[in-house]
Motif scaffolding. Structure first.
Motif, mmCIF file in Angstrom:
data_model
loop_
_atom_site.group_PDB
_atom_site.id
_atom_site.type_symbol
_atom_site.label_atom_id
_atom_site.label_comp_id
_atom_site.label_asym_id
_atom_site.label_seq_id
_atom_site.Cartn_x
_atom_site.Cartn_y
_atom_site.Cartn_z
ATOM 1 N N ALA A 149 4.608 -14.995 18.632
ATOM 2 C CA ALA A 149 5.774 -15.300 18.871
ATOM 3 C C ALA A 149 6.866 -14.229 18.296
ATOM 4 C CB ALA A 149 6.555 -16.668 18.202
ATOM 5 N N THR B 162 22.832 -18.672 16.885
ATOM 6 C CA THR B 162 24.084 -17.627 17.341
ATOM 7 C C THR B 162 24.328 -17.687 19.342
ATOM 8 O OG1 THR B 162 23.167 -16.613 15.588
ATOM 9 C CG2 THR B 162 24.818 -15.450 17.340
ATOM 10 N N GLU C 201 9.902 -9.859 5.053
ATOM 11 C CA GLU C 201 10.079 -10.427 3.916
ATOM 12 C C GLU C 201 11.073 -10.062 2.596
ATOM 13 O OE1 GLU C 201 8.894 -13.523 3.468
ATOM 14 O OE2 GLU C 201 8.284 -13.454 5.182
ATOM 15 N N ARG D 202 7.258 -11.331 20.769
ATOM 16 C CA ARG D 202 8.535 -11.570 22.083
ATOM 17 C C ARG D 202 9.689 -11.539 21.248
ATOM 18 N NH1 ARG D 202 5.076 -15.652 24.333
ATOM 19 N NH2 ARG D 202 3.662 -15.102 25.713
ATOM 20 N N VAL D 203 10.005 -11.890 20.562
ATOM 21 C CA VAL D 203 11.346 -11.996 20.029
ATOM 22 C C VAL D 203 12.072 -10.248 19.800
ATOM 23 C CG1 VAL D 203 13.177 -12.536 18.401
ATOM 24 C CG2 VAL D 203 10.688 -13.950 19.173
ATOM 25 N N ARG E 24 14.047 -18.040 10.784
ATOM 26 C CA ARG E 24 14.596 -16.239 11.270
ATOM 27 C C ARG E 24 14.812 -17.206 12.636
ATOM 28 N NH1 ARG E 24 13.005 -11.927 7.230
ATOM 29 N NH2 ARG E 24 13.725 -13.234 5.477
ATOM 30 N N ILE E 25 13.910 -17.375 13.639
ATOM 31 C CA ILE E 25 14.035 -17.196 15.134
ATOM 32 C C ILE E 25 15.179 -18.399 15.009
ATOM 33 C CG2 ILE E 25 13.094 -18.267 17.288
ATOM 34 C CD1 ILE E 25 10.483 -16.985 15.978
ATOM 35 N N LEU F 279 6.239 -22.211 17.483
ATOM 36 C CA LEU F 279 6.252 -23.005 15.876
ATOM 37 C C LEU F 279 7.424 -23.700 16.049
ATOM 38 C CD1 LEU F 279 6.690 -18.520 15.552
ATOM 39 C CD2 LEU F 279 4.849 -19.488 16.115
ATOM 40 N N ALA G 155 31.755 -16.596 15.788
ATOM 41 C CA ALA G 155 31.079 -17.407 17.246
ATOM 42 C C ALA G 155 31.455 -18.313 17.271
ATOM 43 C CB ALA G 155 30.006 -16.844 17.200
ATOM 44 N N TYR H 136 14.460 -7.216 10.407
ATOM 45 C CA TYR H 136 14.301 -8.896 10.898
ATOM 46 C C TYR H 136 13.638 -10.007 10.501
ATOM 47 C CZ TYR H 136 17.622 -12.718 12.868
ATOM 48 O OH TYR H 136 18.123 -14.276 12.521
ATOM 49 N N PHE H 137 12.759 -9.457 10.894
ATOM 50 C CA PHE H 137 11.530 -10.402 10.076
ATOM 51 C C PHE H 137 10.678 -9.832 8.897
ATOM 52 C CE2 PHE H 137 12.023 -11.373 14.789
ATOM 53 C CZ PHE H 137 12.072 -12.546 14.721
ATOM 54 N N ALA I 9 9.753 -19.341 21.491
ATOM 55 C CA ALA I 9 9.382 -18.756 20.192
ATOM 56 C C ALA I 9 9.625 -19.963 19.127
ATOM 57 C CB ALA I 9 9.682 -17.874 20.048
ATOM 58 N N ARG J 270 21.748 -10.263 8.429
ATOM 59 C CA ARG J 270 21.252 -11.178 9.017
ATOM 60 C C ARG J 270 22.544 -11.870 10.347
ATOM 61 N NH1 ARG J 270 18.322 -11.996 6.039
ATOM 62 N NH2 ARG J 270 16.379 -11.163 7.098
ATOM 63 N N MET K 244 -1.720 -24.059 14.301
ATOM 64 C CA MET K 244 -0.376 -22.647 14.135
ATOM 65 C C MET K 244 -1.247 -21.687 13.426
ATOM 66 S SD MET K 244 2.175 -21.821 14.646
ATOM 67 C CE MET K 244 2.963 -22.996 15.481
ATOM 68 N N ASP L 239 7.369 -25.664 11.111
ATOM 69 C CA ASP L 239 6.858 -24.987 10.798
ATOM 70 C C ASP L 239 8.416 -24.187 9.305
ATOM 71 O OD1 ASP L 239 3.979 -24.408 10.658
ATOM 72 O OD2 ASP L 239 4.383 -22.555 9.096
ATOM 73 N N GLU M 262 17.876 -19.347 13.161
ATOM 74 C CA GLU M 262 19.300 -18.466 12.703
ATOM 75 C C GLU M 262 19.540 -17.684 14.584
ATOM 76 O OE1 GLU M 262 18.832 -17.318 8.611
ATOM 77 O OE2 GLU M 262 18.934 -16.151 10.358
ATOM 78 N N LEU M 263 18.607 -16.979 14.518
ATOM 79 C CA LEU M 263 19.344 -16.372 16.066
ATOM 80 C C LEU M 263 19.502 -17.201 17.365
ATOM 81 C CD1 LEU M 263 16.656 -13.362 17.165
ATOM 82 C CD2 LEU M 263 19.017 -13.533 17.087
ATOM 83 N N ILE N 78 13.833 -16.920 22.953
ATOM 84 C CA ILE N 78 13.590 -17.717 21.482
ATOM 85 C C ILE N 78 12.966 -19.072 21.820
ATOM 86 C CG2 ILE N 78 14.869 -18.340 19.710
ATOM 87 C CD1 ILE N 78 17.005 -15.690 20.654
ATOM 88 N N ASP O 102 8.758 -21.707 8.116
ATOM 89 C CA ASP O 102 7.744 -19.990 6.796
ATOM 90 C C ASP O 102 9.318 -19.367 7.689
ATOM 91 O OD1 ASP O 102 7.562 -20.500 9.739
ATOM 92 O OD2 ASP O 102 5.402 -19.059 9.648
ATOM 93 N N THR O 103 9.387 -18.415 6.548
ATOM 94 C CA THR O 103 10.309 -17.453 7.155
ATOM 95 C C THR O 103 10.484 -17.000 8.906
ATOM 96 O OG1 THR O 103 9.244 -16.368 5.293
ATOM 97 C CG2 THR O 103 11.215 -15.451 6.452
#
Lengths: 168, 168
Positions: A9, B140, A41, A12-13, B133-134, B123, A156, A38-39, B119, A91, A1, B126, B136-137, B116, B128-129
């Motif tokens: 990644a 939704t 920190e 792409r998003v 966040r991905i 990952l 949702a 959004y990403f 991606a 978010r 990773m 992991d 979460e997306l 998504i 990590d942030t």
DNA sequence: CAGTTTGTTCGGCTCACTCCGAACAAACAA
DNA sequence: TTGTTTGTTCGGAGTGAGCCGAACAAACTG
């Protein structure tokens, strides 16, 4: 990773967000700026957003204003009380997107419905073709109106649940 | 109830349709052409649509093609077997509008969701942030996807009923 | 057959939208 | 104070979409 993988990644998003923005009637820059926030920190200032996105300062300024008005990002004054402002991404995008949706759809539905109702009032009980067709339209738009209004009260997940449980 | 009143009322409604068309990603001309067909007593040919709308023949040709593809209007060969084609408006617009909506929204949702998910696969676990966040997306968008899919099976009235009856 | 009508395709024009850069205002730093 | 940084506003360049008119193909009419 590797760090690279993560960057790719994320990129792409964010590109997807650019695409999505257009669907919601926003510009691609709006999608990217939201994505970067959004990403991120921590909250970002306009110069930082310039660095991250490559857009001109004026573009960042204009787009952040509309995104803030919409509620997709939040504007925060810096802690030091300085002039510098920082932006963070909302978010919980569901309700924000609904707001955008409402601005684009419900507003249209409402004005159309008003027009129809006024036309309907002008052509009373006349059972000619015009009046009949306008009445059909009115019914459809009243349903639409009600649907959009009801929808805006649900998350949702609730909405999904409501639809799934109705499955007869 | 003069003829003029009727004309004015119809014109107002058609103008609303022009507006609505833009919301659905169609052109104003598409809204007007649909509107003219909607109120027309009998099917109209392209030359007749030219007269009624004032648009150029080529515009009518192009717009009728897209409206036909979408399903908002229907193309009928003339009774005489001649070359002349006639168009009628689909009056049950709900499902047609849903189709348009799907082309503009669900397609976007699907591609985004695919991005998504890809991606996310890159990952894995992991915590990590970025990954969080991905994720979460993803949640939704999966809700969104499901909602749009379910919605497409309902009529406007059913949808309205489903939402109203869910009101806890 | 020639002439007319219908429908499609193609190139170009116009307008709106996005984005940029310059100019400016406001607040801070030296 | 002067210089620097941050943010907004304004005018303009570039771009895409909508629409038009001309050219063309196909089918009818005399």
């Amino acid at each position: 990773m590797s760090e690279d993988d993560r960057t790719v990644a994320r990129e792409r998003v964010i590109e997807s967000m650019e695409q999505s923005a257009e669907v919601y009637g926003l510009s691609r820059s709006a999608g990217r700026i939201y994505g970067v926030l959004y990403f991120s920190e921590e909250p970002l200032s306009i110069p930082e957003l310039v660095d991250e996105t490559g857009y001109a300062k004026s573009t960042i300024s204009n787009v952040t204003r509309t995104l803030t008005r919409i509620g997709l990002i939040h504007r925060r004054s810096s802690e030091g009380g300085g002039r510098r402002v920082h932006y963070t991404a909302e978010r919980e995008i569901w309700f924000s997107l609904q707001d955008v949706f409402q601005q684009y759809v419900q507003r249209e539905i409402q004005t159309t419905l008003r027009t129809i109702q006024r036309a309907q009032a002008q052509l009373p009980d006349d059972n000619d073709t015009e009046a009949a067709r306008i009445k059909e339209l009115q019914q459809t738009y009243e349903d639409l109106q009600e649907i959009v209004t009801l929808t805006s009260n649900f998350t949702a997940a609730e909405l999904r649940d409501a639809l799934e449980s109705y499955d007869q």
